[in-house]
Motif scaffolding. Structure first.
Motif, PDB file in Angstrom:
ATOM      1  N   TYR A  62       0.855  -1.184   0.000  1.00 10.77           N
ATOM      2  CA  TYR A  62       0.000   0.000   0.000  1.00 10.77           C
ATOM      3  C   TYR A  62       0.890   1.232   0.000  1.00 10.77           C
ATOM      4  CZ  TYR A  62      -3.621   3.320   1.509  1.00 10.77           C
ATOM      5  OH  TYR A  62      -4.488   4.386   1.591  1.00 10.77           O
TER       6      TYR A  62
ATOM      7  N   TYR B 229      -3.202   0.298  -3.805  1.00 13.93           N
ATOM      8  CA  TYR B 229      -2.660  -1.032  -3.549  1.00 13.93           C
ATOM      9  C   TYR B 229      -1.962  -1.534  -4.812  1.00 13.93           C
ATOM     10  CZ  TYR B 229      -5.474  -1.066   0.687  1.00 13.93           C
ATOM     11  OH  TYR B 229      -6.008  -0.745   1.909  1.00 13.93           O
TER      12      TYR B 229
ATOM     13  N   ASN C 155      -3.173  -5.741   3.937  1.00 12.95           N
ATOM     14  CA  ASN C 155      -3.338  -5.053   2.652  1.00 12.95           C
ATOM     15  C   ASN C 155      -4.279  -5.822   1.729  1.00 12.95           C
ATOM     16  OD1 ASN C 155      -1.680  -2.895   3.294  1.00 12.95           O
ATOM     17  ND2 ASN C 155       0.158  -3.855   2.456  1.00 12.95           N
TER      18      ASN C 155
ATOM     19  N   HIS D  20      -7.814  -4.276   0.545  1.00 10.77           N
ATOM     20  CA  HIS D  20      -7.983  -4.042  -0.893  1.00 10.77           C
ATOM     21  C   HIS D  20      -9.256  -4.695  -1.414  1.00 10.77           C
ATOM     22  CE1 HIS D  20      -7.276  -3.776  -5.159  1.00 10.77           C
ATOM     23  NE2 HIS D  20      -7.193  -5.097  -5.268  1.00 10.77           N
TER      24      HIS D  20
END
Length: 216
Positions: A141, A146, A177, A181
């Motif tokens: 990130y 992302y 992450n 995302h």
């Protein structure tokens, strides 16, 4: 040479003393970093745009690295007549990266380090078709976006639908992450589908994608 987190992560997967080709090098920040930190022994840096290449050459000269970094105007890997073992392509769409990898020079490389901005699923399908196996994946990130990084070496893959979409390595290592995302992606698709008629073909595509993410 200070570089972005995204490029730094690409550099982390370059093996020591590699001869690297950096396609779409922009201002040659990554090649300079690789040489200054004694990661690569030589880098061939290419870009399709003359403006960025002019700045790349300036940066290389300012750092006295003309003997270690070669600057070339090119839109792919067809220019690579020298011995290279590692290919880095970052900051492009997955479909464009896949197109670049169709050239026969792809067989020169032992390792690919790829950072698609979008359509990583298309890239994974192509890697499978040309005989490269994903050995590591990571999602980072940076600056409210992302990014996926795929590290590949020659080998066979037989990816499932889920592995093509999420990635065969990263699906088994659901980092913060990764979760954030795909939660964002799910929210986006659920908002879009509200305004798509049931008889529209895009409705079923969106429904399929929502199902895939929801069930993971």
């Amino acid at each position: 040479m200070k570089i972005s987190k995204r490029l730094k992560k690409c550099a982390d997967y370059v093996l020591p003393n590699s001869i690297v080709a950096d396609v779409g090098t922009d201002h040659a920040l990554l090649p300079i970093y690789l040489i200054e930190n004694n990661i690569a022994s030589k880098v061939i840096a290419s870009d399709v745009c003359k403006g960025p290449l002019k700045m790349a050459l300036k940066n290389v000269k300012q750092n006295n690295l003309e003997d270690k970094i070669e600057i070339i105007l090119s839109d792919g890997i067809e220019h690579l007549n020298n011995v290279v073992d590692t290919l880095i392509i970052s900051g492009m769409g997955g479909k464009l990266i896949a197109t670049i990898l169709t050239h026969e020079n792809i067989n020169k490389f032992k390792r690919l380090i790829l950072q698609p901005n979008v359509a990583s699923n298309i890239l994974r399908i192509h890697l499978q078709e040309i005989g490269f196996k994903i050995i590591y994946e990571e999602m980072i990130y940076e600056k409210e976006s992302y990014y996926e990084i795929l590290v590949c070496e020659k080998g066979e893959m037989n990816l499932s639908e889920r592995e093509i979409f999420f990635g065969p390595i990263i699906i088994n290592n659901k980092t913060k992450n990764f979760i954030n995302h795909y939660q964002n992606e799910l929210n986006k698709y659920e908002n879009i589908i509200k305004n798509v008629p049931f008889d529209d073909e895009n409705y079923y595509k969106l429904k399929s994608r929502i199902s895939l993410i929801s069930n993971d």
